[in-house]
Design a protein around this motif. Structure first.
Motif, mmCIF file in Angstrom:
data_model
loop_
_atom_site.group_PDB
_atom_site.id
_atom_site.type_symbol
_atom_site.label_atom_id
_atom_site.label_comp_id
_atom_site.label_asym_id
_atom_site.label_seq_id
_atom_site.Cartn_x
_atom_site.Cartn_y
_atom_site.Cartn_z
ATOM 1 N N PHE A 1 54.997 45.938 19.779
ATOM 2 C CA PHE A 1 54.597 46.065 21.188
ATOM 3 C C PHE A 1 55.063 44.852 21.984
ATOM 4 C CE2 PHE A 1 50.712 44.246 19.228
ATOM 5 C CZ PHE A 1 50.503 43.140 20.032
ATOM 6 N N GLU B 1 52.912 57.202 26.339
ATOM 7 C CA GLU B 1 52.931 55.808 26.767
ATOM 8 C C GLU B 1 52.145 55.647 28.073
ATOM 9 O OE1 GLU B 1 54.478 53.033 24.980
ATOM 10 O OE2 GLU B 1 54.215 54.517 23.428
ATOM 11 N N ARG B 2 52.428 54.571 28.823
ATOM 12 C CA ARG B 2 51.568 54.203 29.953
ATOM 13 C C ARG B 2 51.901 54.966 31.244
ATOM 14 N NH1 ARG B 2 53.556 50.152 27.167
ATOM 15 N NH2 ARG B 2 52.125 48.827 26.029
ATOM 16 N N SER C 1 49.554 58.410 27.407
ATOM 17 C CA SER C 1 48.744 58.258 26.193
ATOM 18 C C SER C 1 47.349 58.839 26.326
ATOM 19 C CB SER C 1 48.651 56.779 25.837
ATOM 20 O OG SER C 1 48.115 56.055 26.930
ATOM 21 N N ARG D 1 54.805 58.220 19.039
ATOM 22 C CA ARG D 1 53.618 58.912 19.547
ATOM 23 C C ARG D 1 53.733 60.407 19.289
ATOM 24 N NH1 ARG D 1 51.810 54.493 18.672
ATOM 25 N NH2 ARG D 1 52.500 52.814 20.037
ATOM 26 N N GLY E 1 52.168 47.377 13.588
ATOM 27 C CA GLY E 1 52.319 46.002 13.136
ATOM 28 C C GLY E 1 53.756 45.519 13.171
ATOM 29 N N ARG F 1 61.206 34.803 24.800
ATOM 30 C CA ARG F 1 61.758 35.386 26.034
ATOM 31 C C ARG F 1 63.283 35.433 25.997
ATOM 32 N NH1 ARG F 1 56.379 35.559 25.526
ATOM 33 N NH2 ARG F 1 55.375 36.287 27.411
ATOM 34 N N PHE G 1 43.053 38.702 23.266
ATOM 35 C CA PHE G 1 43.030 38.795 21.807
ATOM 36 C C PHE G 1 42.471 37.486 21.279
ATOM 37 C CE2 PHE G 1 46.820 41.926 21.039
ATOM 38 C CZ PHE G 1 46.147 42.891 21.768
ATOM 39 N N ILE H 1 47.142 39.621 14.192
ATOM 40 C CA ILE H 1 47.527 40.378 15.386
ATOM 41 C C ILE H 1 48.121 41.734 15.012
ATOM 42 C CG2 ILE H 1 49.871 39.467 15.662
ATOM 43 C CD1 ILE H 1 49.238 39.244 18.704
ATOM 44 N N THR H 2 48.505 41.898 13.749
ATOM 45 C CA THR H 2 49.063 43.194 13.332
ATOM 46 C C THR H 2 47.969 44.143 12.814
ATOM 47 O OG1 THR H 2 49.487 42.595 11.040
ATOM 48 C CG2 THR H 2 51.203 42.049 12.628
ATOM 49 N N PRO I 1 44.002 45.226 17.341
ATOM 50 C CA PRO I 1 44.839 44.545 18.340
ATOM 51 C C PRO I 1 46.224 45.194 18.465
ATOM 52 C CG PRO I 1 44.491 43.140 16.403
ATOM 53 C CD PRO I 1 43.552 44.295 16.285
ATOM 54 N N ASP I 2 46.768 45.661 17.372
ATOM 55 C CA ASP I 2 48.110 46.247 17.404
ATOM 56 C C ASP I 2 48.153 47.464 18.335
ATOM 57 O OD1 ASP I 2 50.815 46.289 16.347
ATOM 58 O OD2 ASP I 2 50.253 48.122 15.275
ATOM 59 N N GLY J 1 47.623 46.482 21.918
ATOM 60 C CA GLY J 1 48.834 45.925 22.530
ATOM 61 C C GLY J 1 49.844 46.994 22.895
ATOM 62 N N TYR J 2 49.844 48.075 22.131
ATOM 63 C CA TYR J 2 50.763 49.172 22.426
ATOM 64 C C TYR J 2 50.319 49.991 23.654
ATOM 65 C CZ TYR J 2 53.976 49.048 18.410
ATOM 66 O OH TYR J 2 54.968 48.721 17.525
ATOM 67 N N ILE J 3 49.072 49.789 24.076
ATOM 68 C CA ILE J 3 48.572 50.584 25.199
ATOM 69 C C ILE J 3 48.418 49.746 26.472
ATOM 70 C CG2 ILE J 3 46.667 52.018 26.020
ATOM 71 C CD1 ILE J 3 45.981 52.408 22.952
ATOM 72 N N THR J 4 47.940 48.516 26.298
ATOM 73 C CA THR J 4 47.616 47.715 27.482
ATOM 74 C C THR J 4 48.890 47.139 28.098
ATOM 75 O OG1 THR J 4 47.266 45.854 26.011
ATOM 76 C CG2 THR J 4 45.332 47.100 26.673
ATOM 77 N N GLU J 5 48.731 46.547 29.253
ATOM 78 C CA GLU J 5 49.882 45.998 29.959
ATOM 79 C C GLU J 5 50.002 44.510 29.707
ATOM 80 O OE1 GLU J 5 49.601 49.668 32.940
ATOM 81 O OE2 GLU J 5 48.179 48.039 33.022
ATOM 82 N N GLN K 1 48.868 41.048 26.968
ATOM 83 C CA GLN K 1 47.711 40.503 26.269
ATOM 84 C C GLN K 1 47.701 38.992 26.452
ATOM 85 O OE1 GLN K 1 50.204 42.215 24.475
ATOM 86 N NE2 GLN K 1 51.337 40.415 23.810
ATOM 87 N N SER L 1 51.576 35.797 24.242
ATOM 88 C CA SER L 1 50.910 36.419 25.382
ATOM 89 C C SER L 1 51.952 37.033 26.307
ATOM 90 C CB SER L 1 50.089 35.383 26.156
ATOM 91 O OG SER L 1 49.096 34.821 25.327
ATOM 92 N N LEU L 2 51.510 37.960 27.116
ATOM 93 C CA LEU L 2 52.467 38.689 27.955
ATOM 94 C C LEU L 2 51.714 39.391 29.065
ATOM 95 C CD1 LEU L 2 55.333 40.122 28.307
ATOM 96 C CD2 LEU L 2 54.465 41.893 26.801
#
Ligand SMILES: Nc1ncnc2c1ncn2[C@@H]1O[C@H](COP(=O)(O)OP(=O)(O)OP(=O)(O)O)[C@@H](O)[C@H]1O
Ligand SMILES: [Mg+2]
Lengths: 593, 467
Positions: A234, A261-262, A296, A333, A392, A421, B151, B312-313, B317-318, B321-325, B327, B348-349
């Motif tokens: 992610f 997804e979002r 999702s 997904r 993961g 980055r 997290f 974090i894996t 949390p994994d 992280g795949y859903i939220t915008e 972390q 973080s992002l």
């Protein structure tokens, strides 16, 4: 008419004799639609495309007699549809901000009229067959939508409408099948999503898809009609890569499938595309784009359907002789939707809960990509790019590993690069492309003869530098020779000046093939010039202190793709800088000092 | 049917009650479960056929005597009454008051599951929220309508950070109409009290609705609590035009409750025993953050996710992280070095940052300064690792500058007081101050003009400079 026996999340058991697998079924007072996925005696298992709350055992179930199909005709482009091709704009008008259930809205606007031009060379009585164009509709300024005879039909043309304005449902032609009845054709037809549309034959895919992203085009190219996967943990940049491709690639049609997804990412596409212009046609990008959206939080069964809806629409445009790109974010997904349904059916899980047919489902889906000769003899292609979201970030999990076996181009995204980055975070050691040789022909004819050599050289430099970095991490920089230190700098220049490309940089977001090559060429030129100076005794410190090095890292965002002459002139500046040092070092007087 | 009581329970385990022979019960309907002591529990129908109905019991199934358990099916979904009177109140997961005041009455009720927002109705979130915290504002900016989890791990100050965000968050230059929805799942008494006191002392309590399930409350209730809380949040945002900040802690407890019920149901497990639908289930919760076109309010979400064994894996949390915008990741080593907030900026992002900062939003150079800080700090951490192996003396002079930068970055930029509320301009000027430890040629992510305007190169102390 049958009845509901059991409701278990999106999966129902219904008593409904004589339905066939794949058939659509309507259930309950809410009139929710689903699809038969299993049968035993008079019972059928049905997966429902919408939330099943409120359904009760005993409510009625009705077989609809056809499989899940999409509507194919004018009015698709620029639109956003849900996973079973319901138009989300129209749904919003009908039901407000939230998705109401049981709305049966057709994908194509029934009221809108289109200007139809019959094909000039067709005459009444002509023999026509599936895939032939009866005429066309100018759907957007850049896309002429051909109105095709549905693939499975052939016969004598009885009637062809004159040029004029028609709705999608009005008949524009009639065809007399040899035995059967007269078929009435309209501007659109339906096609079942789980059946690949036929074509004459597969053609070799050998023209690169230019995405304007250096690390993709120059290092791990994809071709029109090819298959690619973008796996990554992610936040590594899968969606951004797919957005960039959707924006800048040189295809005629782009289908964006947001699969599990979002919501905001789709809004991003919806809001940004109309404002951007296609570098190849100069038209707003939204005119060539279509979105299939199952976010999702939307029902998981429609998620499973969404990728098939997307690919069927892609094939339809391919059949018009167009190059189509479909991006699916994320195929994981979709696979998880399969797993969820399999789990509820108590099918035997084989790996991490996935059913045994995961691999074959993935393979037959990707198989629908390709460059083909269409039924009417044109050439069209479907390029398929799927993102993969391994739990993961572990690439050995089932979806990533099966996908890797199927695709030819693998853009592996790395968490390390993303955390630092370094974008796009495409890992140059894990990624691969099976289309390098095919692409080389194009690059060598259209851009520069030394493309393949430069590419190989840069990759070698990067891997050499990685070796050296390992040594430094053990014993420090002092252990390296001057030449080795310069190699590290050369690789860093490739990384920062060529590979890194910010999607947010207005100048560098899209990079033409010519600029791609030149940036790489200039970086390697600096590297080589420096090496020869080291050979003649110039201390590496002096080279490492050159302001030119930070300047070269800024070339990409200083010069636009249209400013090639200015970029080319940088070569003289580089040569000048190195020549000055060279003369300094070969003047005996200077040396004596 | 609503009036009928059934005494046909055939089994009870893991929060699930198995009812035999109750025909025609709708999926998703409420059930009232009465135990042998006459006490009522709240149930939800999660599977239904004429032979067997599965009821999820939020208060748990412990102590249920099957022969003396009576169940009524209420023929309605789980709903929350909604009115302005929500503000200032405290409820449990099913919306029952915990503050000793009478239940909320209102003609307006909405099902807590909430239908998904039509993606075509969403508006892209773009308004920068200043939290006053440099590591967030400068490098992982929050925007209105974003879902940005923290997290964390046990013993790390995620609650203090969440409370600081609640106290300080505002749109620069706007006296916002705001509300806070606080959703606590399985938190300790002291953590719950900490938040309550913090809201009180900062004078926002009247704008807060709390939904609380404590560590010793029934775990199954945690499954409905965030849905109840978000139903309240959506009402405050889209009916009352408020900007709502939703703090949800701890989502790990939520996911564990989900696993418990899934196991009891016999669902096929995927990773670490969590069901395959954990992703979709979490997404139903998280995707309720956002903005909707032509609506004035917004729902911004700060879920707290503690990472089991700091991993974090781990699926929770994994998948989050795949859903939220993005972390905000807290790190134990920074915390040990007394860096508060201990934000590890590299993992973080903020994904929505790009459209909420820069010209017209914060300051022109902001996106490039952030990008430069990321790149330089990533490099600096490599150098620090190298120094740990070969010794700092062995480093080149250039590398020693990076070491100094890493220290300054952590101690000056990331680290700040718990009540220190920095403006974005203060944050950016500290950013330039630490970037000035590096020579200008190394800063290729900012423009040459920006370097000329803000960069004041400071040689390392003890470094001799030729004139
Ligand atoms: N090429 C790029 N240029 C600039 N920024 C990028 C680029 N690629 C990724 N990013 C940054 O990384 C963030 C995450 O990228 P993205 O959303 O594409 O991740 P993802 O792999 O799709 O994650 P997920 O699996 O959670 O959806 C973006 O919001 C952006 O800030
Ligand atoms: Mg993504």
């Amino acid at each position: 008419m049958g009845e509901i026996l059991e409701i278990n999340g999106p999966i129902l058991t219904v008593r409904l004799p004589q339905v066939v697998i794949g058939e659509q079924v309507r259930v309950g007072s809410l009139a929710l639609v689903g699809e038969v996925i299993g049968r035993e005696d008079d019972r059928a298992t049905v997966q429902v495309y919408e939330a099943t709350e409120g359904l009760r055992p005993g409510e009625q179930a009705e077989a609809l007699g056809h499989p899940l199909s999409v509507e194919l005709g004018p009015g698709l482009l620029g639109g956003i549809f849900d996973g079973v091709q319901r138009p989300l704009d129209a749904i919003q008008k009908a039901s407000g901000d939230r998705m109401a259930r049981g709305l049966a809205l057709p994908a194509l606007d029934r009221a809108r009229k289109w200007r139809f031009e019959p094909a000039p060379d067709l005459h009444i009585g002509a023999r026509v067959h599936g895939g032939m164009a009866l005429g066309s509709v100018q759907e957007t300024a850049s896309i002429t939508h051909k109105i095709l005879v549905p693939p499975n039909l052939r016969g004598k043309l009885v009637d062809l409408a004159p040029a004029g304005e028609y709705t999608v449902e009005q008949a524009i032609a009639r065809i007399q099948d040899r035995h059967g009845p007269v078929a009435k054709l309209a501007l659109f037809h339906r096609w079942p999503v789980r059946t690949p549309r036929p074509f004459r034959r597969r053609d070799p895919a050998d023209e690169p898809l230019i995405t304007g992203q250096r690390v993709l085009d120059t290092f791990f190219p994809l071709v029109k009609g090819g298959k690619a996967a973008v796996p990554g943990p992610f936040g590594a940049g899968k969606t951004v890569i797919q957005h960039q491709i959707a924006r800048w690639c040189d295809a005629r049609i782009v289908i964006y499938v947001g699969c599990g997804e979002r919501g905001n990412e789709l809004v991003d596409v919806l809001e940004s595309m109309p404002k951007l212009t296609d570098p190849h046609t100069g038209r707003p990008l939204m005119e060539r784009t279509l979105i299939v959206a199952n976010t999702s939080n939307m029902p998981v069964v429609a998620r499973e359907a969404s990728v098939y809806v997307g690919i069927t629409i892609a094939e339809y445009f391919r059949d018009q002789g167009l190059d189509v790109v479909i991006v699916a974010d994320s195929t994981s997904r979709w696979a998880e939707a399969l797993r969820e349904v399999a789990g509820r059916l108590r099918q035997m899980p084989v790996e991490e809960g996935y059913p045994a047919y995961l691999a074959s489902h993935l393979a037959s889906f990707y198989e629908r990509a390709g460059r083909v000769e269409t039924l009417s003899g044109d050439t069209g292609s479907v390029t398929l790019i799927g993102s993969v979201s391994p739990p993961g970030g572990d690439f050995s999990e089932p979806v990533t590993s099966h996908t890797k076996e199927i695709i030819q181009t693998f853009w592996a995204l790395s968490k390390q690069l993303a955390d630092a980055r370094h974008y796009p975070a495409v890992d140059w050691t894990e990624s691969f492309s099976g289309y390098v040789a095919a692409s080389a022909r194009w690059w060598e004819t259209n851009v520069d003869k030394s493309w393949a050599a430069r590419r190989a050289e840069a990759l070698a430099l990067l891997s050499q530098a990685e070796e050296l970095a390992r040594i430094v991490n053990l014993v420090g920089m002092e252990a390296l020779s001057a030449a080795q230190r310069w190699t590290l700098e050369g690789a860093s220049l490739i990384r920062e000046g060529v590979l890194q490309q910010s999607a947010l940089d207005e100048v560098d977001s899209y990079c033409s093939p010519g600029k791609q090559f030149l940036l790489l060429d200039l970086a390697l030129f600096i590297y080589h010039e420096g090496m020869t100076l080291l050979d003649s005794g110039v201390p590496v410190q002096q080279l490492l202190g050159l302001p030119l090095l930070s300047k070269a890292r800024r070339y990409k965002s200083r010069y636009r793709s249209e400013e090639m002459e200015a970029l080319k002139a940088c070569r003289d500046e580089i040569r000048g800088t190195f020549d000055r040092i060279r003369t300094e070092y070969t003047k005996p007087v200077e040396r004596a000092r | 049917m609503k009036e009928m009581e059934f005494r046909t329970a055939s089994a009870a385990r893991g929060g699930l009650l198995f009812m035999k022979g109750v025909p025609g019960v709708a999926l998703g309907d409420r059930a009232a479960v009465r135990d042998h002591r006459g006490r009522l529990r709240n149930g939800l129908v999660i599977r239904s056929s004429n032979d067997l109905v599965l009821v999820e019991v939020f208060e748990g199934t412990d102590g249920l005597d099957l022969e003396r358990t009576w169940v009524r099916f209420l023929e309605e979904p789980f709903e929350l009454p909604l009115s302005r009177e929500l503000l200032g109140r405290v409820f449990n997961g099913v919306g029952r008051p915990l503050d000793g005041r009478p239940p909320l009455l209102s003609p307006l009720k909405r099902p807590v599951n909430g239908a998904p927002v039509n993606p075509a109705a969403r508006a892209y979130p773009r308004e920068f929220i200043q939290t006053g915290i440099s590591a967030i504002d400068g490098m992982n900016s929050l925007v209105r309508g974003q879902k940005l989890p923290v997290f964390s791990g046990s013993g790390l100050p995620h609650n203090r950070l969440a409370a600081q965000i609640v106290r300080q968050a505002r749109l620069p230059g706007e006296e916002g109409r705001f509300a806070v929805v606080f959703a606590a799942m399985g938190v300790s008494h002291s953590d719950a009290r900490f938040f309550q006191e913090d809201f009180e002392s900062s004078g926002v309590l009247g704008q807060v609705v709390m939904f609380v399930n404590l560590a010793d409350d029934p775990p199954i209730e945690r499954l409905i609590l965030p849905r109840t809380a978000l139903t309240a949040a959506e009402y405050l945002a889209y009916d009352l035009d408020l900007h709502v900040l939703v703090v949800m802690t701890d989502m790990t407890n939520y996911a564990e409750a989900l696993r418990e019920v899934a196991t009891a149901k016999g669902d096929v497990p995927s990773r670490k025993g969590y069901p395959g639908y954990l992703y979709s289930d979490l997404a139903e919760v998280y995707e309720r953050a956002g903005r909707i076109r032509e609506r004035r309010g917004s729902v911004t979400m700060i879920p707290v996710v503690s990472m089991p064994s700091d991993d974090i894996t781990h699926p929770i949390p994994d998948l989050t992280g795949y859903i939220t915008e993005g972390q905000v990741v807290l790190a134990r080593d920074l915390n040990a070095r007394h860096v508060y907030p201990p934000v590890a900026v590299l993992p973080s992002l903020s994904r929505l940052m790009k459209d909420g900062i820069g010209r017209n939003y914060t300051r022109d150079d902001h996106p490039r300064v952030a990008s430069q800080l990321f790149a330089s700090y990533a490099r600096a951490l490599e150098v620090r690792n190298l120094a740990a192996i070969i010794g700092a003396e062995e480093l080149t002079e250039g590398d020693r500058r990076y070491l100094a930068f890493a220290d300054a970055f952590e101690n000056r930029f990331v680290s700040q007081g718990e009540t220190e509320d920095r403006t974005i301009f203060e944050t950016l000027s500290i950013a330039w101050e630490v970037l000035s430890l590096l020579p200008a040629e190394e800063l290729i992510r900012v423009s040459e003009e920006e370097i000329a305007g803000h960069h004041r190169f400071q040689p390392l102390s003890g470094e001799v400079h030729a004139a």
